[in-house]
Scaffold this active site. Sequence first.
Site, PDB file in Angstrom:
ATOM      1  N   LYS A 194       9.870 -70.078 -37.841  1.00 51.08           N
ATOM      2  CA  LYS A 194       9.602 -70.515 -39.217  1.00 51.08           C
ATOM      3  C   LYS A 194      10.169 -69.483 -40.177  1.00 51.08           C
ATOM      4  CE  LYS A 194       5.312 -73.167 -38.889  1.00 51.08           C
ATOM      5  NZ  LYS A 194       3.903 -73.183 -39.355  1.00 51.08           N
ATOM      6  N   LYS A 206       1.780 -67.578 -28.381  1.00 50.23           N
ATOM      7  CA  LYS A 206       2.659 -68.232 -29.355  1.00 50.23           C
ATOM      8  C   LYS A 206       3.864 -68.870 -28.649  1.00 50.23           C
ATOM      9  CE  LYS A 206       4.032 -68.359 -33.981  1.00 50.23           C
ATOM     10  NZ  LYS A 206       4.240 -67.691 -35.238  1.00 50.23           N
ATOM     11  N   GLU A 259      -4.839 -61.985 -37.236  1.00 50.65           N
ATOM     12  CA  GLU A 259      -4.160 -63.123 -36.583  1.00 50.65           C
ATOM     13  C   GLU A 259      -4.379 -63.073 -35.065  1.00 50.65           C
ATOM     14  OE1 GLU A 259      -2.687 -65.652 -38.063  1.00 50.65           O
ATOM     15  OE2 GLU A 259      -1.836 -64.991 -39.968  1.00 50.65           O
ATOM     16  N   ARG A 285       0.810 -76.874 -32.145  1.00 51.48           N
ATOM     17  CA  ARG A 285       1.081 -75.692 -32.978  1.00 51.48           C
ATOM     18  C   ARG A 285       0.113 -75.599 -34.161  1.00 51.48           C
ATOM     19  NH1 ARG A 285       7.035 -73.223 -34.648  1.00 51.48           N
ATOM     20  NH2 ARG A 285       6.222 -71.407 -35.725  1.00 51.48           N
ATOM     21  N   HIS A 295      -6.822 -71.018 -41.543  1.00 51.48           N
ATOM     22  CA  HIS A 295      -5.797 -70.992 -42.587  1.00 51.48           C
ATOM     23  C   HIS A 295      -6.031 -72.007 -43.707  1.00 51.48           C
ATOM     24  CE1 HIS A 295      -3.730 -68.349 -39.872  1.00 51.48           C
ATOM     25  NE2 HIS A 295      -2.682 -68.257 -40.654  1.00 51.48           N
ATOM     26  N   GLU A 355       5.589 -78.177 -35.140  1.00 50.64           N
ATOM     27  CA  GLU A 355       4.198 -78.332 -35.601  1.00 50.64           C
ATOM     28  C   GLU A 355       3.772 -79.774 -35.821  1.00 50.64           C
ATOM     29  OE1 GLU A 355       2.771 -75.182 -38.240  1.00 50.64           O
ATOM     30  OE2 GLU A 355       1.401 -76.623 -39.141  1.00 50.64           O
ATOM     31  N   HIS A 371      -2.941 -61.742 -46.438  1.00 48.08           N
ATOM     32  CA  HIS A 371      -2.992 -63.004 -45.692  1.00 48.08           C
ATOM     33  C   HIS A 371      -4.020 -62.967 -44.546  1.00 48.08           C
ATOM     34  CE1 HIS A 371      -1.569 -66.647 -43.763  1.00 48.08           C
ATOM     35  NE2 HIS A 371      -1.437 -65.976 -42.631  1.00 48.08           N
ATOM     36  N   HIS A 391      -5.749 -70.140 -46.878  1.00 47.18           N
ATOM     37  CA  HIS A 391      -4.675 -70.282 -47.876  1.00 47.18           C
ATOM     38  C   HIS A 391      -5.251 -70.466 -49.273  1.00 47.18           C
ATOM     39  CE1 HIS A 391      -1.470 -71.513 -44.720  1.00 47.18           C
ATOM     40  NE2 HIS A 391      -1.365 -70.239 -45.022  1.00 47.18           N
ATOM     41  N   ASN A 443      -3.242 -72.722 -37.026  1.00 50.58           N
ATOM     42  CA  ASN A 443      -3.733 -72.728 -38.416  1.00 50.58           C
ATOM     43  C   ASN A 443      -5.242 -72.499 -38.507  1.00 50.58           C
ATOM     44  OD1 ASN A 443      -1.213 -73.212 -39.537  1.00 50.58           O
ATOM     45  ND2 ASN A 443      -1.395 -75.418 -39.235  1.00 50.58           N
ATOM     46  N   ARG A 479      25.950 -72.361 -42.856  1.00 51.87           N
ATOM     47  CA  ARG A 479      25.193 -73.336 -42.029  1.00 51.87           C
ATOM     48  C   ARG A 479      24.567 -72.700 -40.798  1.00 51.87           C
ATOM     49  NH1 ARG A 479      29.844 -76.131 -43.241  1.00 51.87           N
ATOM     50  NH2 ARG A 479      29.586 -77.620 -44.933  1.00 51.87           N
TER      51      ARG A 479
END
Length: 334
Positions: free
Chosen positions: A135, A213, A177, A227, A234, A223, A251, A238, A231, A113
């Site tokens: 993330k 960030k 990025e 946040r 993106h 997000e 990416h 993506h 993107n 956990r």
Amino acid sequence: MKIDVHTKEKEYSVILERGVLAKASQWIRFSGQIFIVSDDGVPAKWVHQLQEQFPQAETYIFPNGEGSKNFATLQEILKAMQKAHLSRQDTLIAIGGGVVGDMAGFASAIYMRGIRYINIPTTSLSQIDSSIGGKTAIDFNGIKNSVGAFWQPDLVLADPDVLATLPARQLHNGLAEAVKEGMIRDPELFAIFEKEDAEDHLEEIIARCLKIKKDIVEKDEKENGERKLLNFGHTFGHAYEAYFGMDGYLHGECVGLGMLTVLNDPMLKERLRKVLQGLQLPTECQCDPKKIYQLMLLDKKADHDHISMVQVDTIGQGYLIDWSLAQVKERLGI
Ligand SMILES: NC(=O)c1ccc[n+]([C@@H]2O[C@H](COP(=O)([O-])OP(=O)(O)OC[C@H]3O[C@@H](n4cnc5c(N)ncnc54)[C@H](O)[C@@H]3O)[C@@H](O)[C@H]2O)c1
Ligand SMILES: [Zn+2]
């Protein structure tokens, strides 16, 4: 440089410093056992530098590449942690790029956990972007990052010296990025890319990105709002990434293409194109726009009649905007 990140669950420091890897044990002062996770693409000399400082630590190394971001590898990491009798008082250290960080971060989020997790990012992408923010994820059922957890690290050690062994394509991939962060938040960062040789300013670029960030993650950890600005590029990006597959574009390369696709202002587009070209990043690609559109409909940001986008009209001022599906089709020329 030390940046302190304050999130609801944890407060942690990001140390950005040349040579910090060789001094990691000065920062990692937690009691208990250490377990190191890396992949076989990270040059052994970096992993050895860490191991030398923790001679008792067990290490698990998995095959490099996006293809390892799956349940099978996750299970192997968890098994190795169990075999090493890692307890909740112990610490996992990830040393590698975004793949290692995502895998090891997720393993530390779910093992018993949740156990302590330290990230030592070794690619430009992971130093600029993925190492902070919490993330973690694996790819599942053909969909990238679709199973994961928010799990903040306890410490991040970013050493720009380790980027010396990174192939140019990977270095530039991560810098895409940073270009994105400049466009949404930091005109001075964008100016570095426009006016200077980015490779002479790596430390400053990473520092600026980490600060952006940190600022965004502190305000919107999960997000729900701000946040989402990260993107930018993106949503189309993506779809390009899925279209070309794992052996196609990286990416950051797809994010660059995605930024170019979404921008409205032709002058801005031209400025961005020049910056991307300067970093040897692709600025056009051959693809079937109908398939790109279909892939965009699968995106988490797509609702039944619109897609949430990030737009930039003035450098440094990204904002959220909904596009109708008709607008998306028009942009793709279908
Ligand atoms: N969690 C997040 O917030 C977040 C954000 C962005 C991207 N990501 C994820 O990050 C991943 C991409 O990360 P990446 O671009 O770092 O790729 P990567 O982790 O696959 O690393 C690229 C390659 O470089 C090798 N490598 C690592 N460090 C090196 C070094 N110092 N010298 C030479 N080679 C080195 C790796 O072994 C690998 O082969 C994707 O899976 C993406 O989904 C996560
Ligand atoms: Zn990204």
